[in-house]
Design an enzyme around this catalytic site. Structure first.
Site: not given
Ligand code: NAD
Length: 498
Positions: A166, A264, A297, A472
């Site tokens: 995102n 996060e 997020c 962080e």
């Molecule tokens: P996601 O969890 O699907 O993917 C995030 C990352 O994790 C990607 O690079 C993905 O390839 C990797 N990943 C997926 N499966 C994995 C595994 N088994 N082992 C290791 N890595 C793996 O999330 P998304 O759909 O890409 O992003 C949206 C989510 O991120 C939402 O829930 C959002 O709230 C959260 N988010 C949180 C913050 C924060 O700072 N708290 C900021 C931005 C987004």
């Protein structure tokens, strides 16, 4: 577009990994397309466990020399990377917009400048960690008067950093910059739905003179490249931003090695609007929650409005949201771009349909705007939602807000704190005492009063409950990316046993 090179809106992007200062391929690739119009953008190297191994080995090999590089020199290189980001700001902004569909003007005006700032901020902040020595005095809380305590923020080793789509480059550099400033080396696994700007960062870091192996980029799917990294025994830190479900997998993969993890995760933040609030400001804050088509997020997707003003507030908000201009995120007049991917659209639409079936009323939106393309979801506002319903409890990650009303402060706090998430919260009120009372009772990593998205990089950032583990930002980043060591030295006169 050839197998490992793409030209995206005029910018050449190498889509291989970047390991030990070299571009390397994998046996297979995966496709990357633009959410704006579905056009194919690139074929990306699909990292395997063997590639993850090579990337960690490169980071491990580069670590001793980087860790021993004086902070001042590390800072110089990070500033040089920031300069490179600034020089290529427009390329980065255009490629990011093509890849993830977020607004070009936001990338140009705030997001990419923030990417550069991440490097500058952490390069400078790490130097503020020195000078923490103190001498133990005779007191009930300490033994050994006269002994000197020297606190060192030692580099920890290779870090695996895994980030979502995102805000890909901004979120990646939020972790890369403190890790490198701390003297750690990095393997970044960018998101598979928006992998391109990470590759440009590799070019920028090489041009800035960052030594080979200090920053490595491993492309690939989460379940393959990401999982291999998080389970790797030579990784000393895992910095993860993403969903709660993946956060659990990451924590589980880290557990056998006891690798420290920073998580996060998702959010379902509330915006509490009290009747005494400046209603124009409160409506502005609510409208902001549709930024990036709700794929943020922190987004306060639960509007909690004092009953006395709920009708007026809903009317004003509806008017403003109806006037938003959805469309091509490259155009200056656009307020709202597409969702990132057909799977994200299916997910968002599923949440809304189930909510409506359960009795919610779509005051606005609730459907795809096919006149714009396949991924343009109309900004949606749902009322008549129950606190325990899925739409109130689960993160949608799309332009979908719910609106509930409350009568008392107690009820407002109960609704606000009533989910498993606790990333952020916001309060709109003109009464400073009320603000103090309410913020003291809210469970959240960040609480905003009469504002939203305001960030100072020195401040801690993270979530309570299922929204994450750890903080962080500023010194908190170094707390995570360093091995903090205290050395206690006896006074030279040999005295001071206690
Ligand atoms: P996601 O969890 O699907 O993917 C995030 C990352 O994790 C990607 O690079 C993905 O390839 C990797 N990943 C997926 N499966 C994995 C595994 N088994 N082992 C290791 N890595 C793996 O999330 P998304 O759909 O890409 O992003 C949206 C989510 O991120 C939402 O829930 C959002 O709230 C959260 N988010 C949180 C913050 C924060 O700072 N708290 C900021 C931005 C987004």
């Amino acid at each position: 577009m050839t197998r490992h090179a793409a030209v995206v809106d005029g910018t050449a992007v190498d889509t291989r990994h970047w390991i030990a200062g070299r571009r390397t391929e994998s046996a297979t690739t995966f496709p990357d397309s633009s959410p704006i119009d579905g056009r194919p953008l690139a074929e990306i190297a699909r990292g395997t466990a063997a590639d993850a191994d090579a990337a960690v080995a490169a980071a491990d090999e580069a670590f001793p020399e980087w860790a021993a590089t004086p902070r001042k020199e590390r800072a110089r290189l990070l500033h040089a990377i920031a300069d490179g980001v600034a020089d290529r700001l427009d390329d980065l902004a255009r490629v990011e917009t093509a890849d993830n569909g977020a607004l070009l003007r936001a990338h140009q005006r705030s997001v990419m400048p923030r990417v550069a700032h991440n490097f500058r901020f952490f390069a400078d902040h790490v130097r503020a960690l020195d000078h923490e020595d103190f001498t133990t005095r005779a007191s009930g809380s300490a033994t050994g008067p006269g002994h000197r305590n020297h606190i060192a923020w030692d580099p920890a080793g290779p870090c695996a950093l895994i980030t979502p789509w995102n805000a890909p480059l901004m979120l990646a550099t939020w972790k890369i910059a403190p890790a490198l400033a701390a003297g750690d080396t990095v393997v970044l696994k960018p998101p598979e739905w928006a992998p391109l700007t990470a590759s440009l960062l590799a070019d920028i870091s090489a041009a800035a003179g960052l030594p080979p192996g200090v920053l490595n980029i491993l492309q690939g799917y989460g379940a393959e490249a990401g999982a291999a990294l998080t389970a790797h025994p030579r990784v000393r830190r895992i910095g993860f931003t993403g969903s709660v479900a993946t956060g659990r997998l990451v924590a589980a993969a880290a557990a056998p090695n006891l690798t420290p993890v920073s998580l996060e995760l998702g959010g379902k933040s509330p915006l509490l609007v009290f009747a005494d609030a400046d209603i124009d400001l409160a409506v502005d804050l609510a409208v902001q929650q549709y930024d990036n088509a709700g794929q943020v997020c922190l987004a306060a997707t639960r509007l909690l409005v004092e009953e006395r003003i709920a009708t007026e507030f809903t009317g004003r908000l509806t008017e403003r949201v109806a006037a938003l201009n959805p469309g091509d995120p490259r155009l200056d007049g656009t307020d709202l771009g597409p969702l990132i991917h057909p799977r994200q659209l299916t997910k968002v639409d599923g949440f809304v349909r189930r909510a409506v079936r359960a009795g919610a009323r779509a005051v606005l939106g609730g459907t795809v705007d096919r006149s714009l393309g396949d991924l343009y979801y109309r900004p949606t506002l749902l009322t008549d939602v129950a606190q325990d319903s899925e739409i109130v409890q689960e993160e949608v990650f799309g332009p979908v807000l719910t609106l509930q009303s409350f009568r008392t402060e107690d009820e407002a706090v109960r609704l606000a704190n009533g989910t498993r998430y606790a990333l952020a919260a916001a309060v709109a009120t003109a009464d400073a005492h009320r603000a103090e009372r309410i913020t003291a009772r809210l469970v959240a990593g960040t609480v905003w009063v009469n504002c939203f998205y305001v960030r100072d990089l020195r401040a801690p950032f993270g979530g309570a409950r299922n929204s994450g583990i750890g903080r962080e930002g500023g010194t908190w980043s170094f707390d995570f990316y360093c091995d903090v060591k205290n050395t206690v030295t006896a006074p030279t006169d040999g005295g001071g046993h206690g």
